[in-house]
Structure formats: C-alpha cells, structure tokens
Design an enzyme around this catalytic site. Structure first.
Site, PDB file in Angstrom:
ATOM      1  N   VAL A 266       0.848  -1.200   0.000  1.00  0.00           N
ATOM      2  CA  VAL A 266       0.000   0.000   0.000  1.00  0.00           C
ATOM      3  C   VAL A 266       0.881   1.247   0.000  1.00  0.00           C
ATOM      4  O   VAL A 266       1.586   1.522   0.968  1.00  0.00           O
ATOM      5  CB  VAL A 266      -0.936   0.035   1.233  1.00  0.00           C
ATOM      6  CG1 VAL A 266      -1.841   1.260   1.178  1.00  0.00           C
ATOM      7  CG2 VAL A 266      -1.766  -1.239   1.320  1.00  0.00           C
TER       8      VAL A 266
ATOM      9  N   LYS B 263      -5.445  -1.641  -2.595  1.00  0.00           N
ATOM     10  CA  LYS B 263      -4.710  -0.957  -1.527  1.00  0.00           C
ATOM     11  C   LYS B 263      -5.647  -0.404  -0.454  1.00  0.00           C
ATOM     12  O   LYS B 263      -5.379  -0.544   0.738  1.00  0.00           O
ATOM     13  CB  LYS B 263      -3.857   0.158  -2.143  1.00  0.00           C
ATOM     14  CG  LYS B 263      -2.733  -0.413  -3.015  1.00  0.00           C
ATOM     15  CD  LYS B 263      -2.109   0.648  -3.900  1.00  0.00           C
ATOM     16  CE  LYS B 263      -0.995   0.075  -4.748  1.00  0.00           C
ATOM     17  NZ  LYS B 263      -0.513   1.000  -5.785  1.00  0.00           N
TER      18      LYS B 263
HETATM   19  N1  HSE Z   1       1.322  -0.022 -10.401  1.00  0.00           N
HETATM   20  C1  HSE Z   1       1.378   0.505  -9.090  1.00  0.00           C
HETATM   21  C2  HSE Z   1       1.141   1.990  -9.143  1.00  0.00           C
HETATM   22  C3  HSE Z   1       2.710   0.195  -8.485  1.00  0.00           C
HETATM   23  O1  HSE Z   1       1.212   2.557 -10.229  1.00  0.00           O
HETATM   24  O2  HSE Z   1       0.889   2.604  -8.111  1.00  0.00           O
HETATM   25  C4  HSE Z   1       2.802   0.462  -7.002  1.00  0.00           C
HETATM   26  O3  HSE Z   1       1.903  -0.334  -6.283  1.00  0.00           O
END
Ligand code: HSE
Length: 294
Positions: A90, A163
C-alpha cells in the site's frame, strides 16, 4: 561471521521490485546486518513458484493477494507463529501499514481518502501539465516501471482498490470483499474534461476512499473533482498520499513515493529487517485477527 548468524531469504519474483530488493540488499548489507544483528542472505530466487514458501515468514508487495486473502493469510500466520508483512503493498515507499497497526493502533479510524496509484496519477498529471495523450503517458509509466504488468489494473482502478481494501480491512478488523466495492478508473477521462475542471478551480484525481463509520465498512474507487485547495490536489506524478481521520487523533496525511522499484524495495527491506530482527520472538504481524466478512 558464524553460519548461525545467517538467515536464508527466498525471493519470489524477479521483476522491477525483486531486482530492486536484491540490489538494495546488497548495497545496504552492512547497515542491514547492523540493524538485524544477523545476516539475511538470498538463498533462492524463484519466479512463479510459491511452493518454496511454506511455513516461512513472508514479506510481500503483492497487493492483489493481500487484498483478497488478508483474513486467511493472517489466520495462517498466527497459526504458524510466522510473520506476515506487506508494507510495500500500500503506497510503496510510504509508511502506511505499520503506522495503521502500531502508531494508530489505539485510534478509531473513521475515514480514509487517498491517491494510491502512481500510474494513474502520473497519467493525469502528464495530461494536465504537458497535454500528453493518455496512451503516451501510460506507455511512459510502463517504461519507467511504475505500471503493473497488465496496466488494466492501474487504469481501471483495481490496483487502488486493492490498496484501500487492505488498509480498511486491517483497521476495521473485517475482510472487505472486492465484489462489494464500487470501482472505476480513468479510462474515460479526456484532456477536455481535465481542462474544464481546471477552469473551475478543480482537479480530477483517482481517489480511493474508505468509510468505517457505519455498521459495515465500505470502500470505493473513482475519479473525483477536488478543489485546488484540497491537499490531495497537490499530489503529483507517481507520488501517493493517504489522508486519515481518526479518534482521538484528528486528521493526518501520509505522503511520498508511491510506485517504482526503489520506493517498493525500501518498504520490503524495512519489513525484512523487522522479520529478521525479531525472528526468535515468534513475532506475528498483523497483531490482530481479520475476521472473514461472511
Ligand atoms: N502499479 C502501481 C502503481 C505500483 O502505479 O501505483 C505500485 O503499487
């Protein structure tokens, strides 16, 4: 150094994050040894093979896994007296999980609202500040190692949903189900939409929100139009932020680098140091059970 000081570490996955963890562990070896009182050594690197992991403490950045199975994983960790740590899942480099579990562990969290996906925030920022088309900004985020292997998860809001579900499940003590959580992304946002809102003194942001004040916790992800004076309006590029309202604390906002190899490796290594440092204590994290929602 005697061999009893060595702690064997298995690295599962060797993409952007795995490589950054490996490199940072090597580069900071002295520091990490001094802080752990032991020497973590990468004994095995496996890709797509979770079978090597049975019974061991786990540090993971895999938000989808943790979001969907937090209750079950917590139960397993407690039963095996193993550690389960997922700070990197997260907000990547921003300390969020540990503060929620420890520094805010005595607070009643009422609401959380955040920018929890670096890729989409990067795209919206590039579209607004440089007039870059959506596809080009996404390609850039992929090249820089911010986007998921399948960027649908970023663009359609699921990464941010995972998240906020982790943060809200952890603080409410209840596994929040994905299916019950409304989620939309930024795919339909045009440059014209962004400019129109800017003209009104507002900014479009992909916001992940949790309300823990009702009988059952609820989370949503979607684009919101925020006043320029709103603190989350000022979060640019791959930076992430989480605003938290809690009793008796009041309000606090945690912000920082929310995507990328270095930021994620920082959180993974922090967890690794804690696991290795406390390995003799049968330490269990999270410190309380997460009840299934059924
Ligand atoms: N793909 C995710 C983002 C990576 O762009 O936030 C980090 O969790």
């Amino acid at each position: 150094m005697s061999s009893s000081q060595l702690i064997r570490v298995g690295l599962l996955g060797f993409g952007t994050v795995g490589k950054a963890v490996h490199q940072s562990l090597e580069e900071n070896r002295d520091l990490i040894e001094a802080r752990c009182g032991r020497t973590p050594v990468i004994a095995q690197i496996a890709v797509n093979d979770l079978s090597k992991d049975r019974g061991a403490s786990v540090v993971t950045a895999n938000k989808e896994l943790v979001a969907k199975k937090l209750s079950r994983l917590t139960e397993l960790a407690m039963a095996r007296k193993a550690d389960l740590r997922f700070e990197a899942a997260v907000g990547a480099g921003i300390p969020i999980i540990q503060p929620l579990m420890h520094e805010l562990g005595g607070c009643r969290i009422k609401k959380m609202k955040g920018i929890l996906n670096g890729t989409t925030n990067h795209i919206l920022t590039e579209m607004r500040t440089r007039g870059v088309p959506f596809d080009e900004a996404l390609e850039e985020a992929q090249m820089l190692g911010y986007a998921e292997a399948d960027p649908t998860s970023d663009v359609d809001g699921f990464d941010a949903l995972y998240k906020i579900i982790i943060a809200a499940s952890l603080t409410s003590g209840t596994q929040i189900e994905l299916d019950a959580s409304p989620c939309s992304g930024i795919r339909d946002i045009s440059l014209a939409d962004i400019n129109h809102e800017e003209g009104l003194g507002r900014r479009l942001k992909l916001i992940a929100e949790a309300d823990l004040t009702g009988d059952a916790p609820s989370v949503t992800v979607g684009v919101q139009s925020l006043l320029h004076s709103h603190p989350l309006s000022q979060i640019e590029g791959t930076e992430n932020a989480l605003w938290i309202e809690a009793d008796p604390l009041g309000e606090v906002t945690l912000s920082g680098p929310g995507a990328g190899g270095g930021a994620t490796a920082s959180a993974v290594l922090g967890d690794l140091v804690e696991v290795v440092r406390t390995i003799d204590q049968g330490c269990v994290s999270p410190p309380w059970p997460i009840a299934p929602s059924f």
